[in-house]
Design an enzyme around this catalytic site. Structure first.
Site, PDB file in Angstrom:
ATOM      1  N   ASP A  54      15.197 -31.528 -24.924  1.00  0.00           N
ATOM      2  CA  ASP A  54      14.128 -30.521 -24.347  1.00  0.00           C
ATOM      3  C   ASP A  54      12.918 -31.170 -23.741  1.00  0.00           C
ATOM      4  O   ASP A  54      11.998 -31.834 -24.351  1.00  0.00           O
ATOM      5  CB  ASP A  54      14.278 -29.578 -24.873  1.00  0.00           C
ATOM      6  CG  ASP A  54      14.255 -28.277 -24.076  1.00  0.00           C
ATOM      7  OD1 ASP A  54      13.424 -28.164 -23.286  1.00  0.00           O
ATOM      8  OD2 ASP A  54      13.400 -27.641 -25.236  1.00  0.00           O
ATOM      9  N   HIS A  90      13.288 -35.835 -14.992  1.00  0.00           N
ATOM     10  CA  HIS A  90      14.932 -35.368 -15.851  1.00  0.00           C
ATOM     11  C   HIS A  90      15.396 -36.983 -15.791  1.00  0.00           C
ATOM     12  O   HIS A  90      16.236 -37.380 -16.375  1.00  0.00           O
ATOM     13  CB  HIS A  90      15.728 -34.979 -15.250  1.00  0.00           C
ATOM     14  CG  HIS A  90      16.030 -33.218 -15.172  1.00  0.00           C
ATOM     15  ND1 HIS A  90      15.895 -32.367 -16.337  1.00  0.00           N
ATOM     16  CD2 HIS A  90      15.951 -31.834 -14.661  1.00  0.00           C
ATOM     17  CE1 HIS A  90      15.715 -30.790 -16.741  1.00  0.00           C
ATOM     18  NE2 HIS A  90      15.084 -31.109 -15.019  1.00  0.00           N
ATOM     19  N   LEU A  99      30.759 -46.131 -31.881  1.00  0.00           N
ATOM     20  CA  LEU A  99      30.060 -45.081 -32.097  1.00  0.00           C
ATOM     21  C   LEU A  99      31.052 -43.561 -30.780  1.00  0.00           C
ATOM     22  O   LEU A  99      31.072 -44.028 -30.164  1.00  0.00           O
ATOM     23  CB  LEU A  99      28.376 -44.926 -30.753  1.00  0.00           C
ATOM     24  CG  LEU A  99      27.872 -43.844 -31.071  1.00  0.00           C
ATOM     25  CD1 LEU A  99      27.551 -43.002 -32.143  1.00  0.00           C
ATOM     26  CD2 LEU A  99      26.688 -43.944 -29.302  1.00  0.00           C
TER      27      LEU A  99
HETATM   28  C1  IPE Z   1      18.435 -26.625 -23.720  1.00  0.00           C
HETATM   29  O1  IPE Z   1      17.253 -26.549 -23.441  1.00  0.00           O
HETATM   30  C2  IPE Z   1      19.967 -27.159 -23.233  1.00  0.00           C
HETATM   31  C3  IPE Z   1      19.822 -28.686 -23.345  1.00  0.00           C
HETATM   32  C4  IPE Z   1      18.687 -29.088 -23.944  1.00  0.00           C
HETATM   33  C5  IPE Z   1      20.173 -28.583 -21.786  1.00  0.00           C
HETATM   34  P1  IPE Z   1      16.375 -25.018 -23.080  1.00  0.00           P
HETATM   35  O2  IPE Z   1      15.848 -25.757 -22.041  1.00  0.00           O
HETATM   36  O3  IPE Z   1      18.011 -24.646 -21.521  1.00  0.00           O
HETATM   37  O4  IPE Z   1      16.698 -24.032 -23.630  1.00  0.00           O
HETATM   38  P2  IPE Z   1      15.913 -22.246 -23.492  1.00  0.00           P
HETATM   39  O5  IPE Z   1      15.789 -21.740 -22.427  1.00  0.00           O
HETATM   40  O6  IPE Z   1      14.394 -23.351 -23.227  1.00  0.00           O
HETATM   41  O7  IPE Z   1      15.855 -21.741 -24.723  1.00  0.00           O
HETATM   42  C1  IPE Z   2      15.315 -30.106 -20.457  1.00  0.00           C
HETATM   43  O1  IPE Z   2      14.260 -30.204 -20.561  1.00  0.00           O
HETATM   44  C2  IPE Z   2      16.688 -31.029 -19.982  1.00  0.00           C
HETATM   45  C3  IPE Z   2      17.551 -29.293 -19.340  1.00  0.00           C
HETATM   46  C4  IPE Z   2      17.867 -28.052 -20.026  1.00  0.00           C
HETATM   47  C5  IPE Z   2      18.372 -29.946 -18.702  1.00  0.00           C
HETATM   48  P1  IPE Z   2      13.967 -28.351 -19.956  1.00  0.00           P
HETATM   49  O2  IPE Z   2      14.332 -28.853 -18.030  1.00  0.00           O
HETATM   50  O3  IPE Z   2      14.518 -27.665 -20.109  1.00  0.00           O
HETATM   51  O4  IPE Z   2      12.587 -28.731 -19.909  1.00  0.00           O
HETATM   52  P2  IPE Z   2      11.527 -28.229 -20.370  1.00  0.00           P
HETATM   53  O5  IPE Z   2      11.458 -26.985 -21.775  1.00  0.00           O
HETATM   54  O6  IPE Z   2      11.698 -26.920 -19.337  1.00  0.00           O
HETATM   55  O7  IPE Z   2       9.664 -28.258 -20.364  1.00  0.00           O
HETATM   56 MG    MG Z   3      13.886 -26.944 -21.763  1.00  0.00          MG
END
Ligand code: IPE
Ligand code: IPE
Ligand code: MG
Length: 237
Positions: free
Chosen positions: A15, A32, A126
């Site tokens: 995240d 990303h 793995l």
């Molecule tokens: C969880 O992260 C999903 C992934 C990392 C793929 P999100 O960023 O989508 O989760 P919330 O919305 O903060 O709970």
């Molecule tokens: C996690 O990073 C990746 C996915 C959910 C695919 P985020 O895109 O959720 O990053 P934040 O939470 O907005 O910083």
């Molecule tokens: Mg996120």
């Protein structure tokens, strides 16, 4: 290097890509993209360390709610990842499994996912699980259906449905429970990831955003894990 005991199964909620892009004043898609670099490094390191299973949360069933541009960018990166990495992963003896509903993925991505699983399925290194179009509740609903269908066919009696039978109906069939769950970016929630499998997991919530998560951060998390006192409801002498 990291001292034993190593977790058998590490799960990571990757995240913070969006916040990283914002910090750097660049497009989310580039956040990303940078996140994929971290992912490559963490997979390689896990394989080199001899960790048995690594489960990465890449796209949740709820992530379809994001803008079409962002979803498209993520799907593009996914395809790119599988195309560019499959040879090296196969060479490293990595066994890829997708957790989640592949049928709900766009066609090209779906094909790449089936191909990756088929090509690496017999590898003995793995166990790399990538959660895509994954939700923990959806996984449990699916498991309930699988068991109900078996019962209707007379293959299992309702009183034979125990924790092991339920575990066998999950995407993670045959894998050990999660020992260590890491979520980067300081958020402290599961966001529907591996709800059943994390029952006795140790949790770590480093503040680092995923694109900045380094091997040093990873080792730190593994070392903290090694110092935890896991009791599983019992009492140590
Ligand atoms: C969880 O992260 C999903 C992934 C990392 C793929 P999100 O960023 O989508 O989760 P919330 O919305 O903060 O709970
Ligand atoms: C996690 O990073 C990746 C996915 C959910 C695919 P985020 O895109 O959720 O990053 P934040 O939470 O907005 O910083
Ligand atoms: Mg996120």
């Amino acid at each position: 290097m990291t001292n034993p005991p190593l977790p058998r199964h590490v799960a990571i909620i990757m995240d913070g890509n969006g916040r990283w892009a914002k910090q750097h004043k660049i497009r989310i898609a580039l956040g990303h993209r940078q996140g994929v670099e971290t992912l490559r490094a963490i997979i390689r390191e896990s394989s080199d360390l001899g960790i048995e299973a690594l489960s990465l949360y890449a796209f949740s069933t709820e992530n379809w709610r994001r803008s079409p541009d962002e979803v498209e960018a993520l799907m593009g990166l996914l395809l790119e990842f599988f195309t560019s990495e499959i040879d090296e992963l196969d060479q490293k003896n990595v066994c890829i499994r997708i957790l989640g509903d592949k049928e709900g993925m766009p066609e090209k991505q779906r094909e790449a996912l089936y191909n990756a699983e088929a090509r690496t399925g017999k590898n003995t290194g793995l166990k790399l699980n990538i959660a895509l179009n994954y939700g923990g509740r959806a996984e449990l609903v699916r498991a309930a259906r699988i068991l109900a269908e078996k019962a209707v066919r007379g293959e299992i009696r309702p009183d034979e449905i125990d924790e092991a039978a339920l575990a066998d109906a999950l995407y993670t069939k045959g894998l050990p429970d999660v020992d260590l769950l890491i979520r980067t970016s300081g958020e402290m929630r599961l966001s529907n990831f591996l709800l059943f499998q994390c029952a006795y997991a140790e949790f770590e919530f480093p503040e680092t955003l995923w694109p900045d998560f380094s091997l040093e951060d990873y080792h730190k998390a593994l070392e903290t894990f090694a110092s935890r006192d896991r009791r599983f409801g019992g009492r140590k002498a």
